[in-house]
Scaffold this motif. Structure first.
Motif, mmCIF file in Angstrom:
data_model
loop_
_atom_site.group_PDB
_atom_site.id
_atom_site.type_symbol
_atom_site.label_atom_id
_atom_site.label_comp_id
_atom_site.label_asym_id
_atom_site.label_seq_id
_atom_site.Cartn_x
_atom_site.Cartn_y
_atom_site.Cartn_z
ATOM 1 N N VAL A 289 42.121 52.930 40.605
ATOM 2 C CA VAL A 289 41.255 52.849 41.776
ATOM 3 C C VAL A 289 41.890 51.911 42.800
ATOM 4 C CG1 VAL A 289 38.943 52.327 42.651
ATOM 5 C CG2 VAL A 289 39.243 53.120 40.279
ATOM 6 N N PHE A 290 42.142 52.423 43.987
ATOM 7 C CA PHE A 290 42.550 51.581 45.112
ATOM 8 C C PHE A 290 41.304 51.225 45.916
ATOM 9 C CE2 PHE A 290 47.330 52.334 46.188
ATOM 10 C CZ PHE A 290 47.685 51.901 44.925
ATOM 11 N N LEU B 194 33.769 52.569 39.246
ATOM 12 C CA LEU B 194 33.880 52.135 37.853
ATOM 13 C C LEU B 194 32.940 52.928 36.956
ATOM 14 C CD1 LEU B 194 34.221 48.267 38.228
ATOM 15 C CD2 LEU B 194 35.983 50.047 38.269
ATOM 16 N N ARG B 195 31.749 53.241 37.459
ATOM 17 C CA ARG B 195 30.805 54.023 36.651
ATOM 18 C C ARG B 195 31.397 55.386 36.302
ATOM 19 N NH1 ARG B 195 24.670 54.899 38.576
ATOM 20 N NH2 ARG B 195 24.360 53.040 37.293
ATOM 21 N N ILE C 203 40.971 51.182 28.116
ATOM 22 C CA ILE C 203 40.845 50.844 29.535
ATOM 23 C C ILE C 203 40.389 52.068 30.323
ATOM 24 C CG2 ILE C 203 42.041 50.030 31.597
ATOM 25 C CD1 ILE C 203 43.973 48.536 29.753
ATOM 26 N N ALA C 204 39.188 51.980 30.884
ATOM 27 C CA ALA C 204 38.650 53.080 31.683
ATOM 28 C C ALA C 204 39.271 53.108 33.060
ATOM 29 C CB ALA C 204 37.136 52.944 31.799
ATOM 30 N N VAL D 172 32.866 43.197 38.446
ATOM 31 C CA VAL D 172 34.060 42.734 39.170
ATOM 32 C C VAL D 172 33.825 41.446 39.949
ATOM 33 C CG1 VAL D 172 35.165 44.996 39.376
ATOM 34 C CG2 VAL D 172 33.443 44.284 41.081
ATOM 35 N N SER D 173 32.663 40.832 39.792
ATOM 36 C CA SER D 173 32.345 39.631 40.566
ATOM 37 C C SER D 173 32.877 38.390 39.844
ATOM 38 C CB SER D 173 30.830 39.534 40.793
ATOM 39 O OG SER D 173 30.542 38.556 41.764
ATOM 40 N N LEU D 174 34.188 38.329 39.753
ATOM 41 C CA LEU D 174 34.841 37.204 39.079
ATOM 42 C C LEU D 174 36.280 37.074 39.554
ATOM 43 C CD1 LEU D 174 35.726 38.135 35.369
ATOM 44 C CD2 LEU D 174 35.126 39.826 37.080
ATOM 45 N N ASN D 175 36.806 35.846 39.416
ATOM 46 C CA ASN D 175 38.229 35.565 39.673
ATOM 47 C C ASN D 175 38.699 36.055 41.035
ATOM 48 O OD1 ASN D 175 37.914 35.785 36.522
ATOM 49 N ND2 ASN D 175 39.723 34.504 36.918
ATOM 50 N N VAL D 176 38.064 35.518 42.059
ATOM 51 C CA VAL D 176 38.514 35.794 43.420
ATOM 52 C C VAL D 176 39.213 34.541 43.932
ATOM 53 C CG1 VAL D 176 37.880 36.652 45.702
ATOM 54 C CG2 VAL D 176 36.600 37.425 43.703
#
Length: 445
Positions: A232-233, A118-119, A195-196, A144-148
């Motif tokens: 990104v996969f 992401l960076r 959107i990056a 990204v530490s959300l909605n799991v």
């Protein structure tokens, strides 16, 4: 005082990772691992289908990997400068195997790999926004530490997995439903120029197994290409467990960046980030690169040796043929068992991964579908399995794995034990502590 009690005196919760302390198993101390099994401090033997969230694709303590690791330790220690021949060989191997990888950097964990993905996407595009999908886990870092594994009332809102995350960081992440191409088109129509990156597990294994549709994956590739967004996969789980080229080779969609981990080194602590050369050359490992990249233990000699030995075995022996066959046997056998017992269940998975959801209907495609899963029964059956020497992680929605060390006899015992465990749960009802369980689980891979 037991060893577990001693641990809780000096280690918060008595464990060193958030989901190693399992309700009902607070005194579990692992004494030994080998092949498809582990033993606890009391000498109890378990056939292990959890396998530390899946990295040991060859099985625990694989002798060839262990020998390579030990040999490396006799000749090299961590110098922390320059590069070793083995690091070069591993990078050459990874770029030859995984379609998207033109250049690659090593990390110590998958979370580090997704963080750097992401960076560098933001560095390349000059944009702020990131898109992720409900049910996908990409590590512990804030973006990204959300909605799991979200409670029903939290789906559709920002649902961080932790306190202490800054609101502006969460605001820069957009969460979409998995397998919804129309939602992807809408978000790009509204925010495409900002959107990056779009990051996803091509198979969201952190909620068991949601298999992607071809239309969904192709829509992602098309929209990212049109908008200049980095796709990104996150193949930390799917990479090498599902095939030498990762799931991207199976589905025929090539991302811009790929993160890897888990099965690269059969459980040794390693991750990797690779992809398009123009993106990878933005890292500060190349003089003048604007995206800072560092890690003292990146490319540790013994870990790299473990990775090279693992990949050699995956190439030269019928590992995937074996684990795919046993995975199919497990899924087919479990599906037949639940039909025989007249228990509503959906058995799904991919390759060596299997999971049973206790619900009606076809195989789920979205996280919303999984809200119908009877979490109390899911956990209750897995708890009951331990009484028969079978260990599947007793947390809601968690997948199970077979390894190269598992045998047909292991699958036979799995099916026999599951029949007994299910009958026990049906006869005794839901344990009191699970009666109101809905989305127990959490986010660790």
């Amino acid at each position: 005082m037991t060893l577990a009690e001693r641990a809780r005196r000096v280690i918060p919760g008595g464990v060193n990772s958030g989901q190693r302390s399992i309700p009902g198993f607070t005194d579990l101390v692992i004494a030994r691992t080998r092949g498809s099994r582990f033993w606890d401090q009391h000498g109890r033997e378990f056939t292990d289908y959890h396998a530390a969230f899946g990295p040991a694709v060859l099985g625990h303590n694989d002798p060839d990997v262990a020998a390579a690791t030990a040999e490396a330790g006799t000749t090299l220690a961590l110098a922390g400068v320059g590069v070793t021949e083995a690091e070069v060989a591993l990078a050459e191997e990874l770029t030859a195997l995984v379609p998207s990888l033109e250049k690659v950097l090593l990390t110590s964990t998958g979370s580090e790999a997704t963080f750097h993905a992401l960076r560098v996407a933001r560095a390349a595009t000059g944009r702020d926004l990131v898109v992720k999908f409900q049910g996908c886990y990409h590590g512990w870092h804030d973006a990204v530490s959300l909605n799991v594994i979200s409670a029903p009332e939290r789906v559709g809102t920002k649902d961080p997995t932790s306190t202490g995350i800054l609101a502006p960081v969460l605001d820069a992440t957009l969460v979409l439903p998995f397998n919804d191409p129309e939602a992807v088109r809408r978000v790009f129509a509204e925010h495409g120029r900002d959107i990056a990156a779009v990051i996803l597990e091509p198979v969201p294994h952190n909620v068991g197994a949601l298999l992607p549709t071809d239309t969904f994956l192709r829509t992602l590739r098309e929209e990212c290409t049109k908008a200049g967004t980095v796709l990104v996969f996150d193949e930390v789980i799917t990479g090498f467990r599902h095939g030498l080229g990762g799931y991207q080779e199976i589905c025929g969609i090539t991302p811009d960046l790929t993160t890897l981990g888990k099965a690269i080194a059969n459980g040794a602590p390693i991750g990797a980030l690779g992809g398009r050369a123009d993106l990878m050359d933005l890292f500060s490992t190349r003089p003048g690169g604007p995206a800072f990249f560092a890690g003292t233990y990146n490319g540790h000699p013994q870990v790299v040796a473990a990775a090279l030995a693992t990949l050699r075995k995956l190439r030269e022996e019928p590992v995937h043929e074996h684990i795919y066959r046993l995975g199919a046997r497990a899924r087919d056998g479990l599906a037949a068992l639940y039909r025989e017992l007249d228990v509503p269940a959906v058995v799904t998975g991919f390759g060596s991964v299997f999971v049973t959801y206790f619900m009606d209907g076809p195989a789920p495609l979205t996280y919303d579908d999984l809200l119908a899963n009877d979490a109390a029964r899911f956990i209750g059956v897995r708890r009951a399995l331990t009484d028969h020497g079978i260990f599947e992680l007793p947390l809601n929605l968690k997948r199970s794995h077979v390894s190269y060390a598992h045998t047909d006899d292991d699958i036979d015992r799995l099916l026999e034990a599951t029949a007994k465990a299910v009958r026990t749960v049906l006869a005794e009802g839901t344990p009191t502590d699970l009666a109101h369980t809905s989305t127990m689980g959490g986010a660790q891979r």
